[in-house]
Write an enzyme that holds these catalytic residues in place. Structure first.
Site, PDB file in Angstrom:
ATOM      1  N   SER A 118       0.801  -1.235   0.137  1.00 50.32           N
ATOM      2  CA  SER A 118      -0.071   0.050  -0.015  1.00 50.32           C
ATOM      3  C   SER A 118       0.745   1.284   0.156  1.00 50.32           C
ATOM      4  O   SER A 118       0.379   2.303  -0.478  1.00 50.32           O
ATOM      5  CB  SER A 118      -0.921   0.165   1.119  1.00 50.32           C
ATOM      6  OG  SER A 118      -1.284  -0.812   1.696  1.00 50.32           O
ATOM      7  N   HIS A 139      -2.039  -3.035  -6.739  1.00 45.67           N
ATOM      8  CA  HIS A 139      -2.593  -2.837  -5.676  1.00 45.67           C
ATOM      9  C   HIS A 139      -4.160  -3.047  -5.517  1.00 45.67           C
ATOM     10  O   HIS A 139      -4.928  -2.352  -6.137  1.00 45.67           O
ATOM     11  CB  HIS A 139      -2.364  -1.392  -5.153  1.00 45.67           C
ATOM     12  CG  HIS A 139      -3.019  -0.846  -3.973  1.00 45.67           C
ATOM     13  ND1 HIS A 139      -3.136   0.330  -3.793  1.00 45.67           N
ATOM     14  CD2 HIS A 139      -2.843  -1.590  -2.828  1.00 45.67           C
ATOM     15  CE1 HIS A 139      -3.386   0.466  -2.438  1.00 45.67           C
ATOM     16  NE2 HIS A 139      -2.909  -0.516  -1.844  1.00 45.67           N
ATOM     17  N   GLU A 151      -4.795  -0.945  -8.828  1.00 46.81           N
ATOM     18  CA  GLU A 151      -3.934   0.180  -8.998  1.00 46.81           C
ATOM     19  C   GLU A 151      -2.741  -0.562  -9.750  1.00 46.81           C
ATOM     20  O   GLU A 151      -2.206  -1.562  -8.821  1.00 46.81           O
ATOM     21  CB  GLU A 151      -3.678   1.165  -8.206  1.00 46.81           C
ATOM     22  CG  GLU A 151      -4.722   1.886  -7.667  1.00 46.81           C
ATOM     23  CD  GLU A 151      -4.166   2.833  -6.487  1.00 46.81           C
ATOM     24  OE1 GLU A 151      -4.719   4.301  -6.519  1.00 46.81           O
ATOM     25  OE2 GLU A 151      -3.519   2.645  -5.555  1.00 46.81           O
ATOM     26  N   ASN A 189      -5.125   6.058  -1.843  1.00 42.15           N
ATOM     27  CA  ASN A 189      -4.792   6.635  -0.701  1.00 42.15           C
ATOM     28  C   ASN A 189      -4.350   8.082  -0.290  1.00 42.15           C
ATOM     29  O   ASN A 189      -4.585   8.655   0.528  1.00 42.15           O
ATOM     30  CB  ASN A 189      -3.885   5.539  -0.030  1.00 42.15           C
ATOM     31  CG  ASN A 189      -4.363   4.293   0.359  1.00 42.15           C
ATOM     32  OD1 ASN A 189      -5.537   4.127   0.564  1.00 42.15           O
ATOM     33  ND2 ASN A 189      -3.304   3.193   0.493  1.00 42.15           N
TER      34      ASN A 189
HETATM   35  P1  NAD Z   1      -2.207  -9.580   6.999  1.00 39.45           P
HETATM   36  O1  NAD Z   1      -1.135  -9.426   8.174  1.00 39.45           O
HETATM   37  O2  NAD Z   1      -3.591  -9.890   7.101  1.00 39.45           O
HETATM   38  O3  NAD Z   1      -1.255 -11.081   6.083  1.00 39.45           O
HETATM   39  C1  NAD Z   1       0.064 -10.966   6.193  1.00 39.45           C
HETATM   40  C2  NAD Z   1       0.207 -12.588   5.936  1.00 39.45           C
HETATM   41  O4  NAD Z   1       1.634 -12.762   5.622  1.00 39.45           O
HETATM   42  C3  NAD Z   1       0.247 -13.407   7.212  1.00 39.45           C
HETATM   43  O5  NAD Z   1      -0.637 -14.488   7.052  1.00 39.45           O
HETATM   44  C4  NAD Z   1       1.587 -13.802   7.594  1.00 39.45           C
HETATM   45  O6  NAD Z   1       1.486 -14.974   8.386  1.00 39.45           O
HETATM   46  C5  NAD Z   1       2.263 -13.696   6.313  1.00 39.45           C
HETATM   47  N1  NAD Z   1       3.781 -13.598   6.222  1.00 39.45           N
HETATM   48  C6  NAD Z   1       4.256 -13.022   7.261  1.00 39.45           C
HETATM   49  N2  NAD Z   1       5.855 -13.050   6.877  1.00 39.45           N
HETATM   50  C7  NAD Z   1       5.685 -13.643   5.686  1.00 39.45           C
HETATM   51  C8  NAD Z   1       6.880 -14.083   4.860  1.00 39.45           C
HETATM   52  N3  NAD Z   1       7.945 -13.832   5.100  1.00 39.45           N
HETATM   53  N4  NAD Z   1       6.577 -14.514   3.872  1.00 39.45           N
HETATM   54  C9  NAD Z   1       5.128 -14.915   3.415  1.00 39.45           C
HETATM   55  N5  NAD Z   1       4.260 -14.592   4.208  1.00 39.45           N
HETATM   56  C10 NAD Z   1       4.411 -13.990   5.393  1.00 39.45           C
HETATM   57  O7  NAD Z   1      -1.785  -8.464   5.933  1.00 39.45           O
HETATM   58  P2  NAD Z   1      -2.826  -8.028   5.099  1.00 39.45           P
HETATM   59  O8  NAD Z   1      -3.474  -6.850   5.453  1.00 39.45           O
HETATM   60  O9  NAD Z   1      -3.305  -9.009   4.142  1.00 39.45           O
HETATM   61  O10 NAD Z   1      -1.852  -7.018   4.168  1.00 39.45           O
HETATM   62  C11 NAD Z   1      -0.811  -7.768   3.130  1.00 39.45           C
HETATM   63  C12 NAD Z   1      -0.325  -6.694   2.200  1.00 39.45           C
HETATM   64  O11 NAD Z   1      -1.362  -5.937   1.493  1.00 39.45           O
HETATM   65  C13 NAD Z   1       0.446  -5.419   2.931  1.00 39.45           C
HETATM   66  O12 NAD Z   1       1.640  -4.982   2.003  1.00 39.45           O
HETATM   67  C14 NAD Z   1      -0.376  -4.419   2.950  1.00 39.45           C
HETATM   68  O13 NAD Z   1      -0.179  -3.097   3.051  1.00 39.45           O
HETATM   69  C15 NAD Z   1      -1.405  -4.542   1.731  1.00 39.45           C
HETATM   70  N6  NAD Z   1      -2.874  -4.235   1.645  1.00 39.45           N
HETATM   71  C16 NAD Z   1      -3.653  -4.154   2.539  1.00 39.45           C
HETATM   72  C17 NAD Z   1      -4.913  -3.837   2.660  1.00 39.45           C
HETATM   73  C18 NAD Z   1      -5.954  -4.018   3.804  1.00 39.45           C
HETATM   74  O14 NAD Z   1      -6.971  -3.358   3.844  1.00 39.45           O
HETATM   75  N7  NAD Z   1      -5.446  -4.940   4.710  1.00 39.45           N
HETATM   76  C19 NAD Z   1      -5.156  -3.133   1.369  1.00 39.45           C
HETATM   77  C20 NAD Z   1      -4.407  -3.076   0.374  1.00 39.45           C
HETATM   78  C21 NAD Z   1      -3.057  -3.573   0.480  1.00 39.45           C
END
Ligand code: NAD
Length: 282
Positions: A118, A139, A151, A189
């Site tokens: 993000s 994204h 995106e 964002n």
């Molecule tokens: P989350 O914490 O729900 O999930 C992250 C996952 O990654 C977990 O299951 C964890 O076990 C795993 N993980 C940890 N270390 C790891 C590694 N070395 N290799 C592989 N997996 C690993 O996070 P999320 O909310 O799904 O966000 C993930 C990405 O998406 C981030 O970059 C975030 O900025 C982006 N994002 C999030 C949202 C949102 O609303 N949550 C929206 C758009 C983008």
């Protein structure tokens, strides 16, 4: 390498949603996570997500079953070797993502590496990889099965061929790809979160209550939900960290985070997930 096989790295909120939509769109999905229990949880979550679509008659039960058959999970990075595209959705941590991208780029020279980050710079991520022209931002928005936008963020090094492949994949997933340059906050964002921050300033100044601000934006700007209810949904900590990324990235004081937002985060009032934000939740 199979052109229909897509890897997803990270089986959290976003990885699960992305894997679900990919599998339902006919792709073979290899979902990777470091935590086995997270992979189990993700399988359950994806099954439930597809069941909801069946209940709404937007997916047949045969299609749900075949989508689930196309989904494999793994905790071995090498299992992603056969993928044409890998979409990374691991935690938002620069060091972790750089390490991951360095490792992923070693899996093969041609695999396209997309990040769902993000806020991090795609140009910087691409710089740690061999063949950086295959690194790109993809994204998605939460919840992935519902929101149509992707995106597509072009790092300085990203090739036209890489962008085209990602646009084709987004279309296959039923999403609309919008091209954006690699700049802090990308487009959504950068527009949305300063609006939320400004709404927090209104509350801080006692200019209007959260209810009044949200009602005004729903009725006056036709927003489906008000900015402060949205802030509670996103998480106030996430909103604050995006403001900090904008402030650091542009060095422009117009992106200063609202002191009230900072105080609420420090107090643990993070929105829906903590039971209290601009509103109270059961
Ligand atoms: P989350 O914490 O729900 O999930 C992250 C996952 O990654 C977990 O299951 C964890 O076990 C795993 N993980 C940890 N270390 C790891 C590694 N070395 N290799 C592989 N997996 C690993 O996070 P999320 O909310 O799904 O966000 C993930 C990405 O998406 C981030 O970059 C975030 O900025 C982006 N994002 C999030 C949202 C949102 O609303 N949550 C929206 C758009 C983008």
């Amino acid at each position: 390498m199979s052109s229909n096989r897509i890897g997803v790295v990270g089986a959290g909120t976003m990885g699960q949603g992305i894997a679900q939509v990919l599998a339902a769109s006919g792709c073979e999905v290899q979902l990777y996570d470091v935590a086995d229990e997270q992979l189990e949880r993700a399988k359950g979550g994806i099954g439930k997500g597809l069941d909801k679509l069946v209940a709404k008659e937007r997916l047949s039960s045969e299609d749900r079953d075949s989508a689930l058959k196309r989904l494999e999970t793994t905790s071995k990075l090498e299992d992603l070797k056969e993928c044409e595209i890998i979409i990374e959705a691991a935690p938002e941590n620069e060091e972790l993502k750089e390490r991951l991208f360095r490792d992923l780029s070693q899996l093969g020279k041609e695999v396209i590496l997309a990040s769902n980050t993000s806020s991090l710079s795609l140009t910087q991520l691409a710089a740690v990889c061999d063949q950086p022209e295959r690194v790109v931002g993809m994204h998605f928005f939460n919840p992935v099965p519902v929101l149509k936008l992707v995106e597509v963020i072009r790092a300085e090094q990203t090739s036209d061929a890489t962008v085209k492949k990602i646009e084709q994949l987004a279309e296959k997933m039923g999403k609309t790809a919008v091209p954006i340059a690699d700049s802090p906050g990308f487009a959504v964002n950068r527009l949305l979160v300063p609006m939320i921050n400004e709404a927090a300033f209104l509350v801080q100044e006692n200019a209007a209550t959260p209810e009044a601000i949200d009602q005004a934006m729903k009725l006056g700007a036709a927003h489906p939900m008000g900015p402060l209810a949205l802030a509670d949904l996103i998480g106030l900590d996430v909103c604050l960290s995006i403001m900090e990324v904008l402030q650091q990235g542009f060095g422009d004081p117009k992106y200063r985070p609202c002191p009230l937002l900072k105080r609420m985060v420090a107090a643990g009032y993070l929105g829906r997930k903590s039971g209290r934000g601009f509103y109270h939740y059961e």
